[in-house]
Design a protein around this motif. Structure first.
Motif, PDB file in Angstrom:
ATOM      1  N   ASP A 160       0.843  -1.191   0.000  1.00  0.00           N
ATOM      2  CA  ASP A 160       0.000   0.000   0.000  1.00  0.00           C
ATOM      3  C   ASP A 160       0.886   1.251   0.000  1.00  0.00           C
ATOM      4  N   ASN A 161       0.265   2.428   0.057  1.00  0.00           N
ATOM      5  CA  ASN A 161       1.014   3.671  -0.071  1.00  0.00           C
ATOM      6  C   ASN A 161       1.399   4.286   1.270  1.00  0.00           C
ATOM      7  N   ARG A 162       1.220   3.555   2.340  1.00  0.00           N
ATOM      8  CA  ARG A 162       1.533   4.104   3.652  1.00  0.00           C
ATOM      9  C   ARG A 162       3.030   3.976   3.965  1.00  0.00           C
ATOM     10  N   TYR A 163       3.540   4.959   4.665  1.00  0.00           N
ATOM     11  CA  TYR A 163       4.912   4.928   5.160  1.00  0.00           C
ATOM     12  C   TYR A 163       4.964   5.724   6.460  1.00  0.00           C
ATOM     13  N   ILE A 164       6.066   5.588   7.200  1.00  0.00           N
ATOM     14  CA  ILE A 164       6.174   6.257   8.503  1.00  0.00           C
ATOM     15  C   ILE A 164       7.316   7.264   8.483  1.00  0.00           C
ATOM     16  N   THR A 165       7.013   8.475   8.933  1.00  0.00           N
ATOM     17  CA  THR A 165       8.051   9.491   9.135  1.00  0.00           C
ATOM     18  C   THR A 165       7.990  10.089  10.534  1.00  0.00           C
TER      19      THR A 165
ATOM     20  N   VAL B 170       3.087   1.512  22.805  1.00  0.00           N
ATOM     21  CA  VAL B 170       3.761   2.385  21.856  1.00  0.00           C
ATOM     22  C   VAL B 170       2.804   2.587  20.684  1.00  0.00           C
ATOM     23  N   VAL B 171       2.558   3.861  20.333  1.00  0.00           N
ATOM     24  CA  VAL B 171       1.534   4.220  19.354  1.00  0.00           C
ATOM     25  C   VAL B 171       2.207   4.858  18.153  1.00  0.00           C
ATOM     26  N   ILE B 172       1.762   4.476  16.961  1.00  0.00           N
ATOM     27  CA  ILE B 172       2.364   4.984  15.731  1.00  0.00           C
ATOM     28  C   ILE B 172       1.276   5.243  14.692  1.00  0.00           C
ATOM     29  N   GLY B 173       1.457   6.300  13.902  1.00  0.00           N
ATOM     30  CA  GLY B 173       0.591   6.572  12.763  1.00  0.00           C
ATOM     31  C   GLY B 173       1.348   6.305  11.476  1.00  0.00           C
ATOM     32  N   HIS B 174       1.021   7.036  10.414  1.00  0.00           N
ATOM     33  CA  HIS B 174       1.700   6.852   9.127  1.00  0.00           C
ATOM     34  C   HIS B 174       1.372   8.023   8.220  1.00  0.00           C
TER      35      HIS B 174
ATOM     36  N   GLY C 204      -9.736   6.710  -0.605  1.00  0.00           N
ATOM     37  CA  GLY C 204      -9.025   6.534   0.653  1.00  0.00           C
ATOM     38  C   GLY C 204      -9.501   7.462   1.736  1.00  0.00           C
ATOM     39  N   GLY C 205      -9.558   8.755   1.426  1.00  0.00           N
ATOM     40  CA  GLY C 205     -10.030   9.728   2.402  1.00  0.00           C
ATOM     41  C   GLY C 205      -8.922  10.540   3.027  1.00  0.00           C
ATOM     42  N   GLY C 206      -7.805   9.882   3.400  1.00  0.00           N
ATOM     43  CA  GLY C 206      -6.681  10.585   4.001  1.00  0.00           C
ATOM     44  C   GLY C 206      -6.775  10.637   5.514  1.00  0.00           C
ATOM     45  N   GLY C 207      -6.497  11.842   6.076  1.00  0.00           N
ATOM     46  CA  GLY C 207      -6.559  12.003   7.527  1.00  0.00           C
ATOM     47  C   GLY C 207      -5.423  11.311   8.260  1.00  0.00           C
ATOM     48  N   THR C 208      -4.290  11.129   7.600  1.00  0.00           N
ATOM     49  CA  THR C 208      -3.204  10.385   8.235  1.00  0.00           C
ATOM     50  C   THR C 208      -2.596  11.156   9.403  1.00  0.00           C
ATOM     51  N   VAL C 209      -2.180  10.428  10.405  1.00  0.00           N
ATOM     52  CA  VAL C 209      -1.486  10.996  11.566  1.00  0.00           C
ATOM     53  C   VAL C 209      -0.003  10.760  11.329  1.00  0.00           C
ATOM     54  N   TRP C 210       0.596  11.634  10.536  1.00  0.00           N
ATOM     55  CA  TRP C 210       1.980  11.434  10.102  1.00  0.00           C
ATOM     56  C   TRP C 210       2.983  12.123  11.019  1.00  0.00           C
TER      57      TRP C 210
ATOM     58  N   SER D 170      -3.654  19.324  10.415  1.00  0.00           N
ATOM     59  CA  SER D 170      -3.605  19.617  11.854  1.00  0.00           C
ATOM     60  C   SER D 170      -2.625  18.682  12.541  1.00  0.00           C
ATOM     61  N   ALA D 171      -1.667  18.184  11.768  1.00  0.00           N
ATOM     62  CA  ALA D 171      -0.691  17.237  12.284  1.00  0.00           C
ATOM     63  C   ALA D 171       0.492  17.938  12.944  1.00  0.00           C
ATOM     64  N   MET D 172       0.247  19.163  13.426  1.00  0.00           N
ATOM     65  CA  MET D 172       1.292  19.919  14.118  1.00  0.00           C
ATOM     66  C   MET D 172       1.172  19.679  15.624  1.00  0.00           C
ATOM     67  N   ASP D 173       2.262  19.987  16.355  1.00  0.00           N
ATOM     68  CA  ASP D 173       2.313  19.656  17.778  1.00  0.00           C
ATOM     69  C   ASP D 173       1.151  20.259  18.568  1.00  0.00           C
ATOM     70  N   MET D 174       0.700  19.488  19.546  1.00  0.00           N
ATOM     71  CA  MET D 174      -0.378  19.871  20.451  1.00  0.00           C
ATOM     72  C   MET D 174       0.221  19.936  21.847  1.00  0.00           C
ATOM     73  N   VAL D 175       0.361  21.151  22.366  1.00  0.00           N
ATOM     74  CA  VAL D 175       1.073  21.408  23.619  1.00  0.00           C
ATOM     75  C   VAL D 175       0.067  21.533  24.747  1.00  0.00           C
ATOM     76  N   LEU D 176       0.329  20.855  25.865  1.00  0.00           N
ATOM     77  CA  LEU D 176      -0.558  20.894  27.018  1.00  0.00           C
ATOM     78  C   LEU D 176      -0.047  21.914  28.027  1.00  0.00           C
ATOM     79  N   ALA D 177      -0.962  22.690  28.611  1.00  0.00           N
ATOM     80  CA  ALA D 177      -0.567  23.706  29.585  1.00  0.00           C
ATOM     81  C   ALA D 177      -1.740  24.000  30.510  1.00  0.00           C
ATOM     82  N   ASP D 178      -1.425  24.581  31.654  1.00  0.00           N
ATOM     83  CA  ASP D 178      -2.424  25.087  32.586  1.00  0.00           C
ATOM     84  C   ASP D 178      -2.357  26.609  32.542  1.00  0.00           C
TER      85      ASP D 178
END
Length: 697
Positions: free
Chosen positions: A173-178, A188-192, A249-255, A321-329
């Motif tokens: 398939d066309n998936r790969y990991i970066t 351990v969690v991984i997207g593609h 396919g649709g997309g929406g990959t968590v790369w 929206s695959a950019m970093d999500m920072v947690l803060a109070d």
């Protein structure tokens, strides 16, 4: 007495010569949730909150001018070092290129071990879409990484021996990991990636960190309704799609970005664009197309849906929206709030209540023309209808590279500011002449946006502006900003020493005062750099380490040209790991300086206009990602206008179709037609001649 003295002397000698070693640091939930010492940088963003903030103060605004180089380690034959290293117990871990994992002694720069995943031998066509691995994870004595061919591997941190390996994607398939994996709760969690290259349906998978056995999987977009839905979330999402989206396919990959929140025991996914980009094709009746371009919260143990917030409903511009999500109070309007800070590609900065997923505020951090604002009552953008290229074309800000891409931002709880690497750019979208009703993904591993490749203004892209932005997430206002050179900038790190660290395209590591943006120092790296630095302590001494080197096809055209301006071109520039500390005295090896590529011309060859037009489209589909838009390249990949290979059809055939340079990172395009190959040659010869006539910009 003599015996006691002898024992004492033996103990002193053993300590002096390393006979006694400290117990190894256990990297687990406790350490990654809160490590106040700052001794290690054991996670992608140091800790689970992804703040990229270090509590260290040994290097601070008062003495940073004394920072000096301790050592360098060159990394020959490595195409990309644009990755985030880790540091645990005085050892630096990083994966360069196509997941070649390294362990280096932070004191000396000595290579301790090197594990090659041999991804180049296994990836095949997937090498065309991958820029290498962006980061690692560390958990209980093991290093975890993804590979371009789709594997997730676990490597022993002491020996570099493979502990286990599992394939996370389907065969052929066309998936790969970066992206970097995330580790928590023994999982351990991984997207593609891969949605830009074929009919890919995104998902994220959790594996047992000890054994590699799959525990759960969450799809980010729905599949064919006739096959049933995996869960209620997919059933809900399917109502927001139209047509036969699953065929595309649709997309929406968590790369790239994922964030674990130990307070709520949730994993947040930053999802990508649609496949193809053009919504007119994949969902012709419109709709929000969940969960594209969203933050999706899942139960970390089960992978069950909790909530989502979509930054771009029905997206059509590659606004990940695959950019970093920072947690803060933060205290907002007098109330303590547990928030997520998120700056996706689309140019807005979002503050989201991470308990409920409700939007708190959103404001522009860059030039934005696709939307007027974000409606706080609904959480939805107020769009400019013309941005969806209803008549077939539009120029939209920000461009598909994003106002903020994957290069991580940082949050300093002392100043209350977020430091964001921002790009100001636009993209010309054109689907004129595209048969929207019968469009199919092109054969092979080809770029497939659903747009008309090669159309638009000829020549290289206009220079872009970039800057480091200090942003107050409470007031949603800029506090300070500094321009960064040559239109590109890197990821950011901040510290309790009132410092912000950022490398730049001009080959320097620059350090700013976190509160007011004053530049406090600039230190030579010898090559333009996009990787963010890390900081940590070894034997009581604070170090700063960074992987220096440019990235594949990104051209580095300066905003203002002068006699010394140019590109980090071809394979001439170094790739290296550098480490700094106060009063460091090491010398930096002298690298070649940037130089403009000089196009080659053959006056006996006449490019044919019809073939040039076909070649421009084929180049955009097959070559542009690595070799640069309009054949203006930079980084590790050669500029084809200045390469002798396209001057000979036979040489071009050997390299492109037969894989003559595969060992050097050039994928084999055995599926390219002879017609397209010839047309690409005509296009490259035409671009070389045009560039020479224009003074070869």
């Amino acid at each position: 007495m003599i015996q006691s003295v002898s024992i004492w002397l033996i103990m002193v000698m053993m300590i002096a010569y390393g006979g006694f070693s400290r117990a190894a640091t256990v990297v687990d939930n406790e350490l990654l949730a809160r490590e106040p010492s700052g001794a290690n940088w054991a996670g992608y963003g140091r800790t689970f909150d992804e703040q990229r903030y270090s509590p260290l103060t040994q290097i601070n605004e008062h003495n940073v001018g004394r920072l000096g180089l301790i050592w360098t380690l060159d990394l020959p034959d490595t195409h990309s070092v644009t990755t985030v290293p880790l540091a645990v117990d005085g050892v630096i871990y990083f994966a360069a290129g196509y997941t070649v994992v390294h362990a280096v002694d932070a004191r000396t720069g000595k290579l301790l071990w090197r594990y090659d995943s041999e991804a180049t031998k296994l990836a095949g066509h997937k090498m065309r879409g991958s820029w290498g691995i962006r980061g690692l994870a560390f958990w209980r004595g093991r290093v975890y990484a993804g590979t371009v061919d789709g594997r997730l591997i676990a490597v022993d941190a002491k020996t570099g021996k493979l502990a286990w390996s599992t394939m996370t994607v389907g065969k052929n398939d066309n998936r790969y990991i970066t992206g970097a994996p995330k580790v928590f709760n023994g999982l351990v969690v991984i997207g593609h990636g891969g949605a830009d290259y074929g009919p890919v349906r995104g998902y994220v998978t959790a594996y047992d960190a000890e054994t590699g056995v799959q525990r759960w999987r969450f799809y980010t977009v729905p599949g064919n309704p006739a096959d049933g839905f995996e869960n209620k979330a997919m059933e809900m999402a399917a109502k927001t799609w139209t047509g036969e989206w699953w065929k595309h396919g649709g997309g929406g990959t968590v790369w790239n970005a994922m964030t674990y929140d130990p307070e709520f025991n949730r994993i947040y996914l930053g999802t990508g664009n649609g496949a193809p980009w053009n919504q007119k094709i994949r969902s012709p009746g419109g709709g929000d197309n969940l969960f594209l371009c969203s933050v999706v919260a899942l139960d970390a143990d089960t992978g069950e849906y909790v909530w989502h917030y979509q930054t771009n409903p029905g997206e059509t511009w590659d606004y990940n929206s695959a950019m970093d999500m920072v947690l803060a109070d933060l205290t907002i309007e007098g109330k303590a709030r547990k928030v997520m800070l998120h700056a996706p590609k689309n140019g807005f900065f979002y503050v989201i209540d991470r308990e409920t997923g409700k939007l708190i505020s959103a404001e522009k951090i860059a030039k934005v023309t696709w939307a007027e604002r974000i409606d706080l009552a609904t959480g939805r953008p107020v769009e400019n209808p013309e941005a969806r290229y209803p008549n077939g074309e539009a120029t939209v800000w920000p461009g598909n590279k994003g106002a903020h891409s994957w290069y991580p931002m940082a949050f300093n709880p002392n100043t209350g500011l977020v430091y964001v690497p921002v790009w100001e750019s636009s993209t010309y979208y054109n689907d004129q002449g595209v048969d929207l009703g019968s469009w199919k993904h092109p054969a092979g591993f080809s770029f497939s946006s659903g747009l008309a490749s090669g159309k638009g203004k000829p020549g290289p892209p206009d220079p872009v502006e970039s800057y480091l932005l200090a942003w107050n997430p409470v007031t949603q206002r800029s506090v300070w900003r500094v321009p960064t050179p040559w239109g590109y900038n890197s990821g950011v790190t901040t510290s309790a020493g009132n410092l912000v660290f950022q490398a730049n395209a001009d080959g320097k590591l620059r350090i700013y005062a976190a509160d007011n943006g004053k530049e406090l120092g600039a230190f030579e790296l010898g090559v333009g750099t996009l990787s963010p630095p890390i900081t940590y302590i070894v034997d009581g001494r604070q170090y700063v380490s960074i992987l220096a080197g440019w990235l594949r096809g990104i051209p580095m055209k300066p905003i203002v040209e002068d006699k010394t301006s140019g590109w980090w071109s071809g394979r001439e520039q170094p790739r290296r790991l550098l480490t700094f500390a106060i009063d460091g005295k090491a010398d930096l090896p002298s690298p070649p300086r940037p130089a403009k590529p000089i196009p080659l011309d053959d006056l006996s060859f006449t490019p044919e206009p019809e073939k040039v037009e076909v070649g421009a489209k084929a180049y955009g589909r097959l070559c542009q990602t690595c070799h640069g838009a309009a054949a203006v390249s930079g980084g590790y990949i050669p500029d084809l206008r200045a390469s002798p290979i396209p001057m000979s059809l036979d040489a071009l055939r050997q390299v492109v179709q037969q894989g003559a340079l595969r060992s050097r990172g050039m994928p084999m395009f055995d599926d390219i037609t002879e017609k397209d190959l010839i047309a690409i040659r005509h296009y490259l010869r035409a671009r070389a001649r045009e560039s020479l006539a224009q003074g070869h910009p």
